[in-house]
Scaffold this active site. Structure first.
Site: not given
Length: 552
Positions: A81, A145, A175-176, A202-203, A205, A311, A429
């Protein structure tokens, strides 16, 4: 293409670098730290990553550069994302490459990791990069992704690398994505492909963090963007004095975004999923907590307030997790077709009643009908309930209304309860990165080239001491395997980077915990306003409240 006045000014902004990197890389050397091991499952992780496991953490410092000079052809990939600042990681990487040798090449692989597999790329030049400096989004090359995990994908990636003469690949992701970077690094090392792999954290979240990674990029900008909007809503609530606003924010697996927004705006209620799980709170208990604030405020402040909800909150509620598991088992195999063939919702609800335990049906029965149906209509490709699609803000508002109706009958509550709903996700984002994210991302990219130049593989670009001015930031790297453990994914044990949850004994949560009782009753709203790019440093270069509290 016409651009806004703000973008014109942002294109001119020169991001700040850690002091040690300011004068280029000619006088930078490596200081080695201790050998590392994974956070858990050490033997399993070691066996899966024999060529990249156990490497030493490193930091860069002033000293004679001992790296071997060679032409570098580097590929860069945006994965997962979007997060504000991704373009600056690429800009920093490009500038470091070209400052070292104008013959160095940076290729951008389009659409995420699939670009490497499909050999879909573009070569960057000055004009291309200059159009994207300090801008939000991932539109410079797009993202995706795709996971590189099959023999065919590894072979195709290797052929692409050889075709272009790649010496390294930089994967910018969460992380993924960085787990995938570690897997790719191990494959290239095991098969002597001669290509290094470097990751960048990066994220939005905020759950890619640990003792080494103080925060992931994009979190600062996204939470500032959401906090501005929440502050605006608070101001409106305090002006109209007639609505309770339920605001859902990003964060399916962790509540860092919700907590940061609460620290920035001081709402009346903020749910923290990790606390819900720790205390084994039920849906009814959570609804009572919110209803207590509504009732107390109706007697003093008025019939208005603001609630922040992460969320993924329902996934943290133990009884809801049990319900989801039972539903998945109930609809296994041909049972889904049998359920879908039933003539109406009444028949389907009877089917559900018979298929659930009494405890789970009790939970199911208190849900609004729209949420009940959603649990059965929305399935992912594996047949599982898509919990992230549940409108938890509406779910809790309905449960609170039911609680308040009971209190009205008992004569303890005489107020009114009107609601408004908001979900802030995509709004944050791709925002123009804050000065912090612009600087941090540029430094991560510049630092990634340092790791490449010194021959590191399977490392994450690391910039720390982030609560201090950029001059005092420390650049270095850490083996990605250090962050990994084994988790069960789709019926198989998989090596993955461990997600960082909100620490209930950490300073940010403790500060929130110490003040929330007052916020629940009084109107203590704070209004952060828009992100500031120009002006005093203590306004424009502020980091998150979370990082400030963590680092004192």
């Amino acid at each position: 293409m016409e651009i806004s006045p703000l973008q014109k000014e942002r294109l001119k902004y020169q991001p700040k670098l850690p002091g040690m990197l300011k004068n280029g890389i000619s006088d930078i050397c490596v200081r080695e730290g201790e050998a590392t091991q994974s956070v858990a499952d050490q033997e399993k992780i070691r066996s899966l990553f024999p060529n990249t496991y156990g490497k030493k953490e490193i930091t860069f410092q002033k000293g004679a550069n001992t790296s071997a000079p060679k032409k570098q052809v580097v590929g860069v990939i945006l994965s997962g994302g979007q997060a504000p600042g991704g373009h600056n990681v690429i800009s920093g990487l490009y500038d470091a490459l070209k400052a070292t040798n104008r013959e160095n090449v940076l290729l951008g692989f389009k659409g995420g990791p699939s670009g490497l597999v499909d050999d879909d790329c573009v070569e960057f030049d000055d004009a291309f990069i200059d159009a994207y400096r300090n801008t939000g989004g991932f539109d410079i090359i797009g993202s995706g992704r795709t996971k590189i995990e099959t023999p065919e994908q590894f072979k195709a990636a290797t052929e692409t690398a050889k075709k272009h003469g790649l010496t390294a690949v930089v994967i910018i992701g969460g992380d993924d994505s960085n787990t995938n970077a570690a897997v790719l690094a191990e494959y290239f090392a095991a098969n002597h492909v001669g290509v290094q792999v470097i990751g960048c954290p990066k994220t939005i979240d905020g759950d890619l963090k640990n003792d080494d990674i103080e925060c992931s990029f994009g979190f600062d900008t996204a939470t500032k963007t959401y906090s501005e909007l929440i502050g605006n809503i608070e101001r409106d609530a305090n002006s109209a004095k007639k609505y309770w606003h339920f605001v859902k924010v990003m964060g399916r697996s962790a509540s860092h975004v919700a907590l940061e927004c609460a620290l920035e705006t001081q709402p009346n209620v903020c749910l923290i999923g990790e606390e819900v799980a720790e205390k084994k709170m039920s849906l009814s208990q959570i609804a009572d907590q919110i209803a207590d604030s509504v009732e107390a405020r109706s007697k003093t402040e008025g019939n208005f307030g603001v609630v922040i909800i992460p969320e993924g909150i329902v996934e943290f509620v133990p009884e809801f997790g049990t319900l989801i598991r039972e539903i998945s088992e109930m609809l296994a195999g041909s049972k889904t077709e049998e359920f879908n063939a039933l003539p109406d919702w009444a028949a389907k609800k009877e089917f559900i009643r018979k298929g659930l335990t009494a405890e789970s049906y009790k939970v199911f029965d208190i849900l609004p009908e729209a949420i009940q149906k959603q649990l059965f209509l929305e399935r992912d490709p594996h047949g599982n309930v898509q919990v992230s699609l549940i409108e938890s803000e509406k779910l809790f508002a309905e449960l609170v209304k039911n609680k308040l109706d009971e209190r009205k009958k008992a004569g303890t509550y005489k107020g009114s309860f009107k609601t408004q709903f908001h979900f802030f996700g995509y709004e944050g984002r791709c925002a123009f990165p804050s000065n912090f994210d612009a600087d941090y991302c540029y430094s991560l990219g510049y630092n990634a080239f340092m790791l490449i130049q010194y021959g590191f593989n399977g490392y994450l670009s690391k910039v720390s001491n982030l609560s201090r001015p950029a001059d005092e930031w420390v650049a270095g790297g850490m083996p990605i395997t250090k962050m990994m453990n084994i988790e069960r994914r789709n019926g198989e044990d998989k090596p993955v980077i461990r997600k960082a949850l909100v620490e209930l004994d950490g300073k940010p949560f403790k500060y929130f915990e110490a003040h929330r009782a007052e916020w629940a009753v009084k109107t203590c709203y704070t209004y952060p306003g828009a992100i500031q790019y120009y002006g005093p440093s203590d306004v424009c270069d502020l980091t998150t409240r979370t990082l400030a509290l963590e680092k004192g």
